[in-house]
Design a protein around this motif. Structure first.
Motif, mmCIF file in Angstrom:
data_model
loop_
_atom_site.group_PDB
_atom_site.id
_atom_site.type_symbol
_atom_site.label_atom_id
_atom_site.label_comp_id
_atom_site.label_asym_id
_atom_site.label_seq_id
_atom_site.Cartn_x
_atom_site.Cartn_y
_atom_site.Cartn_z
ATOM 1 N N TRP A 122 7.808 -9.590 -2.247
ATOM 2 C CA TRP A 122 6.778 -9.378 -3.268
ATOM 3 C C TRP A 122 5.582 -8.652 -2.674
ATOM 4 N N LEU A 123 5.092 -9.130 -1.537
ATOM 5 C CA LEU A 123 3.900 -8.547 -0.928
ATOM 6 C C LEU A 123 4.116 -7.083 -0.565
ATOM 7 N N VAL A 124 5.193 -6.789 0.123
ATOM 8 C CA VAL A 124 5.447 -5.410 0.554
ATOM 9 C C VAL A 124 5.659 -4.496 -0.661
ATOM 10 N N GLU A 125 6.466 -4.927 -1.622
ATOM 11 C CA GLU A 125 6.712 -4.091 -2.808
ATOM 12 C C GLU A 125 5.438 -3.892 -3.620
ATOM 13 N N HIS A 126 4.642 -4.934 -3.769
ATOM 14 C CA HIS A 126 3.400 -4.837 -4.547
ATOM 15 C C HIS A 126 2.421 -3.873 -3.872
ATOM 16 N N ILE A 127 2.296 -3.994 -2.566
ATOM 17 C CA ILE A 127 1.398 -3.082 -1.842
ATOM 18 C C ILE A 127 1.898 -1.650 -1.961
ATOM 19 N N MET A 128 3.186 -1.439 -1.687
ATOM 20 C CA MET A 128 3.735 -0.074 -1.643
ATOM 21 C C MET A 128 3.694 0.616 -3.009
ATOM 22 N N LYS A 129 3.816 -0.134 -4.068
ATOM 23 C CA LYS A 129 3.852 0.477 -5.395
ATOM 24 C C LYS A 129 2.503 0.350 -6.111
ATOM 25 N N ASP A 130 2.155 -0.835 -6.483
ATOM 26 C CA ASP A 130 1.005 -1.055 -7.357
ATOM 27 C C ASP A 130 -0.340 -0.905 -6.649
ATOM 28 N N ASP A 131 -0.461 -1.474 -5.460
ATOM 29 C CA ASP A 131 -1.736 -1.384 -4.763
ATOM 30 C C ASP A 131 -2.011 0.023 -4.247
ATOM 31 N N LYS A 132 -0.980 0.748 -3.874
ATOM 32 C CA LYS A 132 -1.194 2.137 -3.445
ATOM 33 C C LYS A 132 -1.705 2.987 -4.614
ATOM 34 N N LEU A 133 -1.156 2.772 -5.806
ATOM 35 C CA LEU A 133 -1.656 3.488 -6.991
ATOM 36 C C LEU A 133 -3.119 3.144 -7.246
#
Length: 170
Positions: A130-141
């Protein structure tokens, strides 16, 4: 059962030294405060991993989870404030993801309270994913938007050349 050899013991210790979530620049969103908090979250997941693998017991695991949950709430409040102030167009969806994670973590805590012998690994791998996917997708945007709109300062230059150019007005 075989006696542990020195090699097996060294391999075991060396595997514990490797972080479960290894921070890299690929996880950076370009917003210093958010990146520092993400590093803190990754470190807490690594601490939880160490507790689980080290057999530190239920009390230690629970303490780490409580600390992780509280830090996560602070982190989410930081992100949501930045998104609100900057009129981030995806604030509502992003906030919903945060709320969903908190609900899932609470469900895991309830599960552990009801069954202390429940597997910790399912939770651990869920957190990492969850953390890695959230950072890579949503938080980067989010980071790109905050930087593009000038809502936050970008990171300082990391190269020595970038650091030299600033004092000379370039």
């Amino acid at each position: 059962m075989k006696e542990p050899t020195l090699t097996r013991m060294q391999e075991s210790v060396s595997s514990l030294k490797k972080d479960f979530i290894e921070w890299s620049d690929a996880l950076s969103v370009g917003v210093e405060e958010v990146d520092q908090q993400h590093k803190g979250l990754a470190q807490m997941v690594n601490e939880l991993n160490g507790a689980i693998h080290g057999g530190w017991g239920k009390e230690t695991r629970d303490d780490i989870i409580v600390k992780l949950l509280e830090y996560t709430r602070v982190h989410f409040a930081t992100e949501e404030s930045l998104m609100s102030i900057s009129n981030y167009p995806h604030l509502k969806e992003h906030k919903k993801q945060h709320e969903n994670l908190i609900d899932i973590v609470k469900a895991y805590v309830k599960k552990y309270n009801e069954n202390p012998e429940a597997s910790n690994y399912e939770f651990l791998f869920f957190l990492k994913r969850w953390l890695v996917e959230h950072i890579m997708k949503d938080d980067k945007l989010m980071g790109e938007y905050l930087i593009k709109t000038g809502s936050v300062k970008t990171k300082k230059p990391t190269s020595w050349w970038g650091g030299l150019r600033k004092p000379f007005g370039h």
